[in-house]
Enzyme design. Structure first.
Site, mmCIF file in Angstrom:
data_model
loop_
_atom_site.group_PDB
_atom_site.id
_atom_site.type_symbol
_atom_site.label_atom_id
_atom_site.label_comp_id
_atom_site.label_asym_id
_atom_site.label_seq_id
_atom_site.Cartn_x
_atom_site.Cartn_y
_atom_site.Cartn_z
ATOM 1 N N SER A 161 -20.421 -50.439 38.296
ATOM 2 C CA SER A 161 -19.214 -50.965 38.926
ATOM 3 C C SER A 161 -18.823 -52.285 38.278
ATOM 4 O O SER A 161 -19.629 -53.221 38.212
ATOM 5 C CB SER A 161 -19.445 -51.181 40.429
ATOM 6 O OG SER A 161 -18.325 -51.799 41.034
ATOM 7 N N SER B 126 -13.163 -42.603 39.973
ATOM 8 C CA SER B 126 -14.389 -43.012 39.266
ATOM 9 C C SER B 126 -15.571 -43.029 40.229
ATOM 10 O O SER B 126 -15.415 -42.875 41.446
ATOM 11 C CB SER B 126 -14.209 -44.396 38.640
ATOM 12 O OG SER B 126 -14.218 -45.396 39.643
ATOM 13 N N SER C 246 -17.692 -45.583 40.896
ATOM 14 C CA SER C 246 -18.201 -46.915 41.210
ATOM 15 C C SER C 246 -18.576 -47.101 42.674
ATOM 16 O O SER C 246 -19.276 -48.054 43.014
ATOM 17 C CB SER C 246 -17.169 -47.984 40.821
ATOM 18 O OG SER C 246 -16.023 -47.898 41.641
ATOM 19 N N LYS D 136 -13.169 -51.061 46.490
ATOM 20 C CA LYS D 136 -14.504 -51.666 46.506
ATOM 21 C C LYS D 136 -14.842 -52.073 47.947
ATOM 22 O O LYS D 136 -14.028 -51.980 48.856
ATOM 23 C CB LYS D 136 -14.557 -52.921 45.617
ATOM 24 C CG LYS D 136 -14.130 -52.736 44.173
ATOM 25 C CD LYS D 136 -15.121 -51.939 43.349
ATOM 26 C CE LYS D 136 -14.648 -51.829 41.900
ATOM 27 N NZ LYS D 136 -15.509 -50.923 41.100
#
Length: 262
Positions: A210, A40, A42, A102
């Site tokens: 996100s 993805s 994010s 993250k």
């Protein structure tokens, strides 16, 4: 007869070699490094959809998810460094059986807040230095087939999608790139979060795209990440594919081989 026995021995040696190789690969993956593919957007533009990297599972010592089997001789933080503010980590989502990636922005005991799109750590604002916009094609991306959120929206399919880009400097001096799709969007302003002991506050670098610690788990977010859920630290991109499959080598991005994750 001798020739047949010799052939049989050769086949057996080949089988043993393959088995040993698979066992070594399994132990290597369990103890040291784990492959991870970015699905993805994010973490744009630090990490792009299609980036392939290895996760350093030894960076923080072994946890429940970095080494879930009894073969690990050490556990917890007996050895290995603590996660630091600015590290990019891979972790198991606390309630979903999915691995996420993250950036750590809050350590145990920190207070975290977003005010008008600016990150505050213990009351101190992270500095934002404007950079050239990040530009990509506005189209369905990755296995999730999501459309990017552009700062110059509306944009038609196939058009140039721009994202405001900044160099963010966290308290302590770690610098990295962040993207912004506009002002006053969801999660640009939050309450003050106090990070519990043994847990971490994480955010995506693509701040308006996100679902991270700013979003509670009841709304599909991450919430605080316990140490036990951390798999390891993302240190370096091995290669990157801009196509639908990693094996399509003609779509590999030539500027991302062995690129450090910053």
């Amino acid at each position: 007869m001798a020739a047949a026995a010799k052939k049989k021995d050769g086949i057996w040696e080949t089988v043993k070699t393959v088995v040993y190789a698979l066992l070594i690969a399994g132990v290597f993956r369990t103890l040291f490094f784990q492959p991870f593919w970015i699905p993805s957007g994010s973490m744009k533009d630090t990490l792009l959809i299609g980036d392939f990297l290895f996760v350093n599972k030894m960076a923080y010592g072994y946890s429940r998810y970095s080494c879930p089997f009894a073969i690990c001789p050490f556990s917890g933080r007996i050895w290995g460094a603590e996660p630091e503010r600015g590290d990019v980590i891979v972790f198991r989502h606390p309630t979903q059986n999915t691995d996420f990636i993250k950036r750590v922005v809050g350590l145990p005991g920190d207070s975290i807040q977003m005010r008008n799109g600016v990150l505050y750590v213990n009351g101190q604002a992270a500095t934002l230095e404007p950079e050239e916009p990040f530009v990509e094609v506005y189209d369905y991306q990755g296995p999730q087939r999501n459309l990017p959120l552009c700062s110059n929206r509306p944009v038609g399919l196939g058009g140039e999608c721009e994202h405001e880009r900044f160099t963010e400097t966290l308290p302590g001096g770690v610098e990295h790139s962040v993207l912004n799709a506009g002002d006053g969007l969801q999660n640009d302003n939050t309450a003050v979060f106090v990070v519990p002991e043994g847990q971490y506050f994480v955010m995506g670098d693509n701040r308006d795209n996100s679902s991270d610690s700013r979003v509670p788990r009841t709304r599909g977010g991450v919430g605080f990440v316990p140490y036990e859920n951390i798999i390891g630290r993302a240190d370096r991109i091995m290669f990157s594919s801009a196509g639908e499959r990693m094996v399509y080598f003609w779509t590999w991005r030539g500027d991302r081989f062995f690129r450090a994750v910053e």
